[in-house]
Enzyme design. Structure first.
Site, PDB file in Angstrom:
ATOM      1  N   CYS A   1       0.834  -1.205   0.000  1.00 50.98           N
ATOM      2  CA  CYS A   1       0.000   0.000   0.000  1.00 50.98           C
ATOM      3  C   CYS A   1       0.865   1.249   0.000  1.00 50.98           C
ATOM      4  O   CYS A   1       0.715   2.128  -0.852  1.00 50.98           O
ATOM      5  CB  CYS A   1      -0.918  -0.012   1.221  1.00 50.98           C
TER       6      CYS A   1
ATOM      7  N   CYS B   1      -5.042  -2.163   7.735  1.00 48.51           N
ATOM      8  CA  CYS B   1      -6.252  -1.459   8.150  1.00 48.51           C
ATOM      9  C   CYS B   1      -7.521  -2.145   7.670  1.00 48.51           C
ATOM     10  O   CYS B   1      -8.549  -2.099   8.348  1.00 48.51           O
ATOM     11  CB  CYS B   1      -6.200  -0.019   7.653  1.00 48.51           C
TER      12      CYS B   1
END
Length: 400
Positions: free
Chosen positions: A157, A253
Site C-alpha cells: 500500500c 487497516c
C-alpha cells in the site's frame, strides 16, 4: 440522506444545489468549496461531488497533506502552513471487521480528517478508492496466503498504491509537494535523495515505505521525521486539535482488528485438512489449512515432541506443513526480487518491521539482489520484504 449538485466551469462553481452547509457554494472555486463546513451528511455529499472534478491552479506555496484522521497527519497539516489542502483516501474495509472504526481509512477517520482541516479553515478532499484498493492491495494479500507466502499489505500500500494516488492528487490540486505524517526523513546519500530512519526509533516507518521509488522523493515531505511521538501529541494539544489523544490506527487497516486467518478463509482460501510432517516426511499431526502457518511459527502447531518444533516451510501443492528444530530454520543467504537504489557492497537487512537488522554482503542480480548474511537468520518467509540500510538510509528493497 443529503444531496449536493454542482455546475462547474473551469475550477469555479457557477451553480449549486446544496443544503446543510454553512455558506453558499455558488461563485466559489473548487478549492474554496472544499473548505466549507456543514452537517456531516451534507459535508459527505459535498466531498463526494468535489472529488470527481477537483482541480486547482498551481501554487508554489500549496502543500497537499495526506490526512488519516489521526494526530500525526494533523500535526503535518499544521506544519504545512495556511495554503495547505488535506486529502484523505477512503479505502475498503472488511464489512465483518470487529473494530473498523480504528482503521486509518474508515468513514469515522475520514470525518475526523475533514473536521481537523475545517477547524483550521483549510480545504479537504476525500478520494473514494475502495474498489481500486481492493484490487491493488487486498486481492494480492489473499493470493499470497493461498501460495503459502507471508505477505505484508502495508508495504504494498505505502510503497506503491497510496503514494501514487496521493501524488496524482497533489498535481491536480496545484500543490508543489505532498506531506504525510510518517516518521521518516529524506536525505542526500551516495549522490541521490533517499529515505532515512526517523529520529524516534520506536516510530520509524522506513521499513513500510521502503519500496517507495526514490524518484518521487523530491515531491514528498515528512515533517515529523525529526521528532518523537510524544512531541507530536504535545504539539497537537497546544494547537487545540481534537485528535491530540486519538488512538493509533492499526496495521493492515482493511482487517479492522480482525484475525487475518478468518479474513483469508472468508475470501476464498479453503480450509483443506492436511498433514504436519517432520523433515523426513513422517506425519506428526494434521492441520486445517497450510496457509494458517508461517515460517518460524512455534505456537499452535498441535503436535508433541521431545523438543520445541518450528514451522520450517509449507508446501501448498502437497498441502503439508513441515516442522523441525530451530537450527533447521537457519539460512545464510537470501535472494530478493526488487532493486538497489544505490550500489552497495554491504548493508544491514531487515525482513520484518520489528526484526533486528543483520549485516550482510550485497550482490546485485538481474531481478534484484542476493545477500550473504554475517550470521544465520531464523524465520525468514517467502512473501516478506527485505529492506537494506546503509548508515540508517534505505538503499534497496525486494520481495523474498
Amino acid at each position: 440522506m443529503a444531496l449536493v449538485r454542482l455546475a462547474v466551469e473551469g475550477d469555479r462553481i457557477v451553480d449549486a444545489d446544496a443544503e446543510g452547509l454553512e455558506r453558499p457554494l455558488r461563485g466559489l472555486t473548487l478549492l474554496e468549496a472544499a473548505a466549507v463546513p456543514g452537517e456531516t451528511l451534507a459535508a459527505d455529499a459535498l466531498a463526494n461531488a468535489l472529488a470527481q472534478v477537483f482541480r486547482a491552479e498551481p501554487d508554489a506555496d500549496r502543500v497537499a497533506v495526506a490526512m488519516s484522521g489521526g494526530v500525526d497527519s494533523a500535526v503535518a497539516l499544521l506544519r504545512a502552513g495556511p495554503r495547505a489542502i488535506g486529502v484523505t483516501l477512503r479505502l475498503w474495509i472488511d464489512p465483518a471487521a470487529p473494530d473498523s472504526e480504528r482503521a486509518c481509512c474508515s468513514p469515522e477517520a475520514v470525518i475526523a480528517a475533514r473536521e481537523t482541516c475545517h477547524a483550521l479553515g483549510l480545504p479537504h478532499v476525500t478520494l473514494d478508492l475502495r474498489d481500486e484498493f481492493r484490487r491493488a492491495v487486498v486481492a494480492p494479500f489473499v493470493r499470497g496466503y493461498a501460495r503459502g507466502e507471508t505477505p505484508n499489505p502495508c508495504i504494498r500500500c505505502n510503497g506503491s498504491f497510496r503514494f501514487a494516488e496521493l501524488l496524482a492528487f497533489a498535481e491536480r490540486a496545484g500543490a508543489s509537494r505532498l506531506a504525510t505524517g510518517h516518521y521518516a526523513r529524506i536525505v542526500e546519500h551516495r549522490g541521490r535523495r533517499l529515505l532515512a530512519r526517523a529520529r524516534d526509533p520506536e516510530k520509524d516507518q522506513t521499513y513500510m515505505l521502503a519500496r517507495l521509488d526514490p524518484r518521487f522523493l523530491d515531491r514528498i515531505w515528512f515533517p515529523l521525521g525529526e521528532q518523537t511521538k510524544d512531541e507530536t501529541r504535545a504539539e497537537a494539544a497546544r494547537a487545540g486539535l481534537a485528535v491530540a489523544q486519538r488512538t493509533e490506527s492499526q496495521e493492515a487497516c482493511f482487517l479492522g482488528g480482525g484475525d487475518y486467518r478468518d479474513f483469508v478463509r472468508r475470501h476464498g482460501v479453503a480450509d483443506d485438512e492436511g498433514e504436519i510432517v517432520d523433515e523426513q516426511g513422517r506425519q506428526l499431526g494434521s492441520h486445517g489449512g497450510f496457509w494458517r502457518f508461517t515460517t518460524g511459527q512455534r505456537r499452535g502447531l498441535g503436535v508433541s515432541s521431545a523438543g520445541p518444533l518450528y514451522v520450517l516451510r509449507t508446501d501448498p501443492g502437497a498441502n503439508t506443513v513441515v516442522v523441525g528444530p530451530r537450527e533447521s530454520l537457519a539460512i545464510e543467504t537470501i535472494s530478493a526480487r526488487g532493486r538497489l537504489y544505490v550500489r552497495v557492497n554491504r548493508a544491514e537487512v531487515k525482513w520484518r518491521y520489528r526484526s533486528p537488522a543483520v549485516p550482510a554482503a550485497v550482490q546485485e542480480t538481474e531481478q534484484g539482489f542476493r545477500l550473504a548474511l554475517d550470521a544465520p537468520a531464523y524465520g525468514v518467509a517467502a512473501g516478506q520484504t527485505a529492506v537494506l540500510y546503509d548508515a540508517g538510509v534505505v538503499v534497496g528493497a525486494g520481495l523474498l
